[in-house]
Design an enzyme around this catalytic site. Structure first.
Site, mmCIF file in Angstrom:
data_model
loop_
_atom_site.group_PDB
_atom_site.id
_atom_site.type_symbol
_atom_site.label_atom_id
_atom_site.label_comp_id
_atom_site.label_asym_id
_atom_site.label_seq_id
_atom_site.Cartn_x
_atom_site.Cartn_y
_atom_site.Cartn_z
ATOM 1 N N ASP A 1 0.826 -1.206 0.000
ATOM 2 C CA ASP A 1 0.000 0.000 0.000
ATOM 3 C C ASP A 1 0.860 1.257 0.000
ATOM 4 O O ASP A 1 2.021 1.250 0.399
ATOM 5 C CB ASP A 1 -0.946 0.013 1.202
ATOM 6 N N GLU B 1 -0.751 -1.879 5.159
ATOM 7 C CA GLU B 1 0.090 -1.872 6.358
ATOM 8 C C GLU B 1 -0.020 -0.554 7.112
ATOM 9 O O GLU B 1 0.118 -0.511 8.329
ATOM 10 C CB GLU B 1 1.555 -2.115 5.961
#
Length: 398
Positions: free
Chosen positions: A82, A140
């Site tokens: 991400d 995350e």
């Protein structure tokens, strides 16, 4: 070991491909829990290989099992993918084309190295004992993180141990760093809403000023670390947002505060949480305001398995990877990391790959000016390849 040496040679040959994958991901970043196109890109890569990538967990998590030709233990390798809600301020040919979204932490590099390493492991899987589970994890950066749902959905079922790495621009390229036991902080976040009564600035006696109450709360909060935490224990409490915007002649009826908490011991987490709530309650009584506390205990303290960490370090030192010039104990690190959830389930270790740009400049993580040395991608691939092969062939009970 011939098999490992051949694998490292292959990775060297594919360094440019890893860089190109990283640059593609950097140019098309997606924030946590919205990584739809990134997911498609990764899945498309694996569908061309002799393996079966699977969607797992809430969101866009992917696992790929590389089944060895012989029985053995299972090692999981994790990379996050991400990006962050940050406007990129770099002049790069592969600069983010998605406004307000940027790979400002190196997750694009993590994904690139692991994709190519996984492909090269698939090519030699019949020669491997045991299994390698590739874990591509979304989200995350944002609580509750992507790891929790992947674990709940079975990402660690049958896994004996897990490793992960993070590129670090604060470490010189060519250096690999590690630490044992408590390695990265645990994290909590909270939102405090204080509701009073608004009114005209010239008549404060008819109002109940939420800004005054909130200011008192912020001041009192400073005593939590200085007077409630053992000086030998690490802890921080930060108010990152104080939202009481209004006009110069109006008393505000509501203020919203957002705070961040870090700690290196889970016992410290409880002390800070209890103190935040107690101070909030006291402010409510003292000023006659309503105080609403939304407290989110999220990422645990990241704990590196002592045995596995020693195994990783010994493997890297024994192999003497040409691009690595030093392996050091970096000590505990301030940021938090949801890799910590994996370590609560299986013995795991998380280590760091130096990625400081060649000009030696300061390009910090989570900054609009974040830059990394792309030579670190090959180093990450070779380091994890070395640990993986040594683990499958030579490890003892971790």
């Amino acid at each position: 070991m011939k098999l490992l040496n051949n694998l490292l040679t292959s990775l060297t040959q594919y360094e440019n491909e890893m860089i190109q994958i990283r640059r593609h991901l950097h140019q098309y970043p997606e924030i946590s829990f919205q990584e739809k196109e990134t997911f498609k890109y990764i899945m498309g890569f694996y569908k061309e290989l002799d393996c079966e990538p699977k969607l797992i967990g809430k969101g866009f998590g992917i696992i790929v099992d590389i089944e060895g030709g012989k029985s053995g233990k299972t090692l999981a390798l994790r990379a996050d993918f991400d990006a962050l809600a940050i406007f990129e301020d770099n002049d790069l040919s592969f600069k983010s084309v998605n406004p307000g979204v940027m790979h400002a932490c190196g997750h694009d590099a993590h994904t690139a190295y692991l994709m190519v390493l996984a492909r090269e492991l698939v090519k030699i899987k019949q020669e491997l004992p045991g299994r390698v589970r590739i874990v591509h994890q979304p989200a995350e950066e944002v609580s509750p993180g992507g790891a929790k749902s992947m674990i709940k959905a079975g990402a660690l079922d049958g896994v004996d141990n897990m490793i992960g790495v993070h590129v670090m621009t604060t470490i010189k390229t060519g250096v690999i760093a590690y630490h044992n036991k408590e390695t990265q902080t645990g994290r909590s976040n909270f939102t405090i809403t204080i509701k009073g009564n608004g009114g005209h600035a010239s008549m404060p006696q008819l109002s109940n000023d939420a800004i005054v109450a909130a200011s008192y709360f912020v001041t009192e909060l400073q005593t939590v670390i200085s007077r409630r935490i053992d000086p030998f224990d690490m802890g921080t409490v930060t108010i990152g947002s104080f939202d009481g915007a209004g006009s110069f002649n109006a008393i505000q009826d509501k203020v919203v505060l957002k705070g961040d908490v870090r700690m290196m011991k889970e016992t410290t987490r409880k002390v800070i949480r209890d103190q935040v709530k107690q101070i909030a309650k006291g402010v409510g009584v003292t000023f006659g305001v309503e105080v609403i506390v939304d407290y989110d205990d999220n990422y645990p303290v990241l704990f590196n398995s002592e045995n596995l960490t020693h195994f990783v370090v010994d493997s890297l030192k024994d192999q003497n990877i040409s691009e690595v010039n030093n392996i050091v104990d970096l000590g505990p690190q301030n940021p938090s990391e949801d890799f910590s959830y994996y370590g609560q389930v299986v013995p795991s270790t998380f280590f760091y790959i130096g990625a400081q740009p060649e000009d030696g400049g300061n390009y910090p993580h989570h900054s609009p000016l974040f830059k990394m040395n792309e030579k670190s991608i090959l180093i990450a691939a070779k380091a994890v390849a070395t640990v993986t092969i040594n683990y499958l062939f030579f490890n003892k009970k971790m």
